[in-house]
Write a protein that holds these residues in place. Structure first.
Motif, short mmCIF file in Angstrom:
data_model
loop_
_atom_site.label_atom_id
_atom_site.label_comp_id
_atom_site.label_asym_id
_atom_site.label_seq_id
_atom_site.Cartn_x
_atom_site.Cartn_y
_atom_site.Cartn_z
N THR B 58 0.84 -1.19 0.00
CA THR B 58 0.00 0.00 0.00
C THR B 58 0.87 1.23 0.00
OG1 THR B 58 -1.81 1.09 1.10
CG2 THR B 58 -0.17 0.11 2.48
N ALA B 59 0.29 2.35 -0.33
CA ALA B 59 1.05 3.59 -0.43
C ALA B 59 0.40 4.63 0.47
CB ALA B 59 1.07 4.08 -1.88
N SER B 60 1.17 5.67 0.76
CA SER B 60 0.71 6.68 1.70
C SER B 60 1.35 8.00 1.30
CB SER B 60 1.18 6.26 3.09
OG SER B 60 0.28 6.61 4.06
N ASP B 61 0.65 9.08 1.53
CA ASP B 61 1.15 10.38 1.12
C ASP B 61 1.49 11.18 2.37
OD1 ASP B 61 1.65 12.88 0.16
OD2 ASP B 61 -0.20 13.06 -0.95
N PHE B 62 2.78 11.49 2.55
CA PHE B 62 3.18 12.23 3.73
C PHE B 62 3.63 13.64 3.39
CE2 PHE B 62 2.66 9.41 7.15
CZ PHE B 62 2.85 8.13 6.67
N LEU B 63 3.06 14.24 2.39
CA LEU B 63 3.24 15.64 2.01
C LEU B 63 4.61 15.95 1.44
CD1 LEU B 63 1.43 17.30 5.00
CD2 LEU B 63 0.57 17.04 2.71
N LYS B 142 -2.66 14.11 -1.31
CA LYS B 142 -3.20 15.16 -0.45
C LYS B 142 -3.36 16.47 -1.18
CE LYS B 142 -3.31 12.81 3.40
NZ LYS B 142 -4.53 12.42 4.06
N ASN B 143 -2.79 16.62 -2.38
CA ASN B 143 -3.01 17.86 -3.11
C ASN B 143 -3.94 17.67 -4.29
OD1 ASN B 143 -1.40 16.39 -4.73
ND2 ASN B 143 0.19 17.91 -5.00
N TYR B 144 -4.78 16.62 -4.23
CA TYR B 144 -5.73 16.41 -5.29
C TYR B 144 -6.89 17.37 -5.12
CZ TYR B 144 -9.28 14.00 -8.04
OH TYR B 144 -10.26 13.69 -8.93
N GLU B 145 -7.34 17.99 -6.21
CA GLU B 145 -8.41 18.97 -6.09
C GLU B 145 -9.74 18.27 -6.02
OE1 GLU B 145 -6.68 22.83 -8.45
OE2 GLU B 145 -8.37 21.70 -9.25
N GLN B 146 -10.27 18.15 -4.80
CA GLN B 146 -11.55 17.48 -4.63
C GLN B 146 -12.63 18.54 -4.51
OE1 GLN B 146 -11.74 15.19 -1.07
NE2 GLN B 146 -13.82 14.51 -1.45
N ALA B 185 -14.60 26.02 -5.44
CA ALA B 185 -15.07 25.45 -4.17
C ALA B 185 -14.45 24.08 -4.00
CB ALA B 185 -16.60 25.33 -4.21
N LEU B 186 -13.40 24.03 -3.20
CA LEU B 186 -12.68 22.76 -3.03
C LEU B 186 -12.70 22.35 -1.58
CD1 LEU B 186 -9.55 23.52 -5.18
CD2 LEU B 186 -11.44 22.07 -5.80
N VAL B 187 -12.56 21.07 -1.36
CA VAL B 187 -12.41 20.58 0.01
C VAL B 187 -11.00 20.91 0.46
CG1 VAL B 187 -12.34 18.50 1.40
CG2 VAL B 187 -14.06 18.75 -0.34
N GLU B 188 -10.87 21.32 1.71
CA GLU B 188 -9.54 21.66 2.20
C GLU B 188 -8.74 20.42 2.47
OE1 GLU B 188 -10.66 25.59 4.73
OE2 GLU B 188 -9.40 24.04 5.61
N LYS B 189 -7.56 20.38 1.89
CA LYS B 189 -6.69 19.24 2.17
C LYS B 189 -5.53 19.74 3.01
CE LYS B 189 -8.68 16.12 -0.20
NZ LYS B 189 -8.48 14.83 -0.69
N PRO B 190 -4.95 18.90 3.83
CA PRO B 190 -3.86 19.41 4.68
C PRO B 190 -2.60 19.72 3.87
CG PRO B 190 -4.25 17.09 5.05
CD PRO B 190 -5.33 17.55 4.15
N THR B 191 -2.05 20.89 4.11
CA THR B 191 -0.80 21.25 3.45
C THR B 191 0.38 21.06 4.37
OG1 THR B 191 -1.28 23.47 4.11
CG2 THR B 191 -1.71 22.91 1.82
N GLU B 192 0.10 20.86 5.65
CA GLU B 192 1.17 20.49 6.55
C GLU B 192 0.59 19.48 7.52
OE1 GLU B 192 1.82 24.55 7.66
OE2 GLU B 192 0.94 24.05 9.59
N PRO B 193 1.42 18.75 8.22
CA PRO B 193 0.90 17.69 9.09
C PRO B 193 -0.08 18.25 10.11
CG PRO B 193 3.26 17.51 8.89
CD PRO B 193 2.87 18.75 8.18
N ARG B 194 -1.23 17.59 10.27
CA ARG B 194 -2.24 18.09 11.18
C ARG B 194 -1.80 17.89 12.61
NH1 ARG B 194 -7.16 14.95 8.36
NH2 ARG B 194 -6.18 13.26 9.46
N GLN B 195 -2.12 18.83 13.45
CA GLN B 195 -1.83 18.69 14.88
C GLN B 195 -3.11 18.33 15.59
OE1 GLN B 195 1.22 18.82 15.98
NE2 GLN B 195 1.79 19.22 13.86
#
Lengths: 195, 196, 380
Positions: B58-63, B142-146, B185-195
């Motif tokens: 599996t794959a994962s996106d860590f920014l 994580k930077n896909y325009e949804q 109108a896009l869903v907000e995606k995280p641009t930095e790791p969420r706290q």
């Protein structure tokens, strides 16, 4: 594994098929004479007969009011709206003329087209006001009747007792206990303040 | 268990001197993605490990980077999860494919390519698995325009009114404002790791 | 030149599409088959018709909200998905499960195994052409279990019952009595089913030596579950990982010899018998106690308070279709950073082409039916 015939190991006379036919014959005869639990016909002639209604069944949500529809238990806190996994609830709190929020909803819409009948709203409501109904006959010819406003969602506590007696009894007991505790606390405060 | 993964690290360092490995939270990180093939071949055939069952790719996106994570098990020795990771940058994400060694990686690498855009070199047939041909973009990045399904845009309002639906004034005003400011109108995606 | 190239040169190849709309493909599943006469020369599965991108939905939902979505993956036996997901989340956050809750979970998981295998065998027989008789006998038994699910969890199919640290609601006495009746009557149903099917000559001739899966290919292709055990490999996650108190129960793991369709059918009947044994032991030993861990009971009201520590976890269970694994990456917020489902139905299809090469066109459907896939899980 005494019924395990290998192809080519035992001559295929057809005994397997014959014993299978015996099973179907037995089921056929039983369907006339036995009860549904033990071999009889299990078909329920809907809509004249309906299947058993389980208390825990989850169909779609409804709101409970205590005495009149003007007094719903809901205080429009918005927790069910936040926790709904598909975001099918829309709540707007009522405000009086001065703009102060009243603890009542002005708008409470549930979109039955989106609702996935998970029951999370019932689980998280702190005020015992939204519960899962048993009504599954909601099919209609137009989509607009599936977006239920508050007027269609409000049902009385007596209805709640009718469809879910055990849960309604438990909820009533919890609400009564909370009210008694509050009444005892205010009485203590009054008597302490009076002295 | 930390001792399990330490023994794997020691064995690999003995067999391939100079290989760069790092232990990260019960898993082994291969610093150089090109090492993956020979490491996988070694763990599959070496009698100490015999990891013959690749359970999950599996794959994962860590920014900052994309990661591919492999979970190995041994059916022969009945031993527990051995986790390997490989990190690649976002542009030009290339990882050697494990399909020649393990056939279970075939469909899973196709899924990782479909959803993340990681290219697996050596895969016999790398094309999209779930999404249709001609789909642009890789949805789970994580930077896909949804698109935000709750907010109407100007062209949505036009379409609805052309089909006879009455749109409330507030929604029309919001859509016009969005169009005027040039935003979508896009869903907000995280641009930095969420706290937390 | 390969055999396929030679045949293509002669012009004998016919490409057929077992389209997504097909009564026997167990969902919207498409296969592109190259045929020479009636023999299969190449088979490519195409999937994605039921892709709902649940992995992205999971990134925007709280951990507790995802339980309702896991029901919809393997919708034939929804409770095993809940089990696997809750096991992974409990591993991530180090939550323990009280004893009564663990026993209730095992009872529900084994009932889910019974309904899955009876439906799988019934639908396999449907694909074989015995039009509905074995299927309806199996569904008759399945209905009793689904009534129990409705009484306990609230829904026949989308149960949404397991929570972190236990289950949502306790088992009451009526449901317990109903489960005991089911467990008492099930072996008699299995005997009747076997008399109907196991030594049936038509079944034997159509299913034996068809779709043979060699053991080394099965291990390499990542196949798990009854499909793997029918090829002779002894790998049952309940015995190996010993999750959720399964090590207290005494049950055997049936193994097949040849790995053909007949073995895969018969092993499901044997596994149903073992499940009945586990259920009998569990019902006898069910202790009194909490149905959910007291520390996580408040989470039922406030799902946003569940913030597992930063890290990752991979948890797996023996779902009736194979190894169902969840891979969760947490960043400390109430929503996961990444939630991946290792779906057995997708990975068991890795060997479909190898099993079908050289077989006749009518055998493709029974080979697919014997692998027992469900498209909700394959596509997620």
């Amino acid at each position: 594994m005494k019924h395990f015939f290998k192809k080519g190991s035992v001559p295929f006379w057809g005994f397997g098929i014959l014993s299978g036919l015996g099973v179907t014959l037995k089921n056929f005869i039983d369907s006339y004479f036995k009860k549904p639990d033990s071999g009889g016909v299990t078909t329920i002639q809907y809509p004249e007969e309906k299947s058993a209604d389980f208390e825990a069944a989850r169909n779609f949500p409804f709101l409970v009011y205590d005495e009149t529809p003007e007094k719903p238990r809901c205080v429009a806190c918005g927790i069910c709206e936040r926790e709904c996994p598909v975001k099918c609830i829309h709540v707007v709190m009522a405000k009086d003329e001065a703009g102060k929020p009243l603890r009542k909803p002005a708008v409470f819409d549930i979109d039955y087209e989106l609702c996935m009948n998970c029951g999370n709203c019932e689980e998280v409501c702190p005020f015992h006001s939204i519960f899962m109904d048993h009504d599954y006959e909601i099919a209609s010819y137009d989509r607009s009747s599936l977006l239920r406003p508050m007027s269609k969602l409000l049902k009385s506590n007596d209805y709640f007792h009718k469809v879910r007696p055990v849960d309604a009894g438990k909820t009533d007991a919890v609400i009564r206990a909370a009210q008694e505790k509050k009444a005892a606390a205010t009485k203590q405060k009054d008597s302490a303040g009076g002295q | 268990m930390p001792s399990m993964i330490n023994s794997l690290k020691d064995a690999l360092e003995k067999k391939f001197p100079g290989i760069k490995l790092r232990i990260l939270r019960d898993s082994l990180l291969l610093e150089d993605p090109q090492d993956l093939t020979r490491v996988a071949q070694h763990v599959k055939e070496s009698p100490a490990f015999r990891l013959d069952y690749l359970s999950s790719v599996t794959a994962s996106d860590f920014l900052d980077y994309l990661e591919t994570i492999y979970h190995f098990y041994s059916m022969e020795k009945k031993s527990g999860p051995w986790v390997l990771r490989v990190r690649v940058p976002r542009e030009n994400a290339r990882v050697p494919s494990l399909t020649p060694l393990y056939q279970s990686a075939e469909l899973q690498e196709r899924e990782a390519y479909d959803l993340f855009g990681i290219l697996y070199e050596g895969h016999p047939d790398l094309r999209r698995l779930f999404l249709w041909e001609g789909f642009e973009g890789h949805p789970l990045l994580k930077n896909y325009e949804q698109e935000n399904a709750d907010t109407l845009e100007a062209r949505d309002v036009e379409w609805l009114e052309a089909h006879g639906v009455k749109v409330p004034e507030t929604m029309k005003k919001n859509a016009a404002e969005l169009k005027a400011s040039g935003k979508r109108a896009l869903v907000e995606k995280p641009t930095e790791p969420r706290q937390a | 030149m390969t055999l396929l190239d030679e045949i293509k040169k002669d012009g004998e190849i016919l490409e057929i599409n077992f389209g997504p709309q097909h009564p026997s493909t167990h969902g919207v599943f498409r296969m592109r088959v190259l045929l020479e006469g009636e023999t299969v020369r190449e088979l490519k599965p195409v999937m994605g018709y039921l892709h709902r991108n649940q992995e992205q939905i999971a990134e925007n939902t709280t951990y507790a909200g995802i339980v309702g979505f896991t029901d919809r993956m393997d919708y034939i036996n929804a409770l095993s998905n809940n089990f696997s997901y809750c096991l992974t989340a409990e591993k991530l956050a180090s939550i323990e499960v009280p004893e009564r809750a663990a026993y209730i979970r095992i009872i529900m998981a084994e009932l889910a195994r019974l309904i899955n295998h009876s439906a799988a065998v019934g639908f396999l027989l449907n694909d074989l052409g015995s039009f509905f008789t074995p299927l309806l006998y199996a569904l008759r038994e399945r209905e009793r279990i689904l009534d129990v699910f409705e009484a306990v969890t609230g829904s026949r199919m989308m149960c949404n019952y397991f929570r972190f640290g236990g289950v949502k609601r306790d088992l009451d006495e009526d449901s317990l009595a109903a489960i005991k009746t089911i467990v008492r009557k099930f072996p008699r149903f299995l005997d009747e089913f076997e008399t109907l099917l196991t030594s049936n000559e038509i079944l034997c001739m159509r299913c034996q030596n068809v779709g043979v899966l060699p053991a080394d290919l099965a291990v390499n292709a990542g196949i798990t579950g009854p499909t793997l055990r029918a090829s002779g490999v002894n790998y049952d996650i309940r015995k190996i990982d010993r999750y959720g108190l399964y090590d207290r129960f005494d049950f055997k793991v049936p193994l097949g010899k040849k790995g053909d369709v007949y073995d895969r059918y018969y092993i499901r009947i044997l596994e149903m018998r073992e499940s009945v044994k586990i259920l009998e032991q569990a019902l006898q030993a069910l202790p009194a106690g909490d149905f959910i861990h007291p520390k996580t009971a408040p989470l039922l009201r406030n799902p946003r308070n569940f913030k597992p520590p930063v890290g990752e976890a991979y948890g797996r269970t023996e779902s009736p279709k194979g190894e169902l694994g969840f891979y969760l990456v947490s960043d400390g917020t109430p929503q996961p950073w990444r939630c991946h489902v290792r779906a057995p139905s997708l990975i068991n299809l890795s060997a479909l082409e190898a099993m079908c090469l050289g077989q006749k066109i009518a055998d493709i459907m029974i080979i697919l039916g014997s692998i027992d896939i469900v498209l909700g899980e394959t596509d997620r």
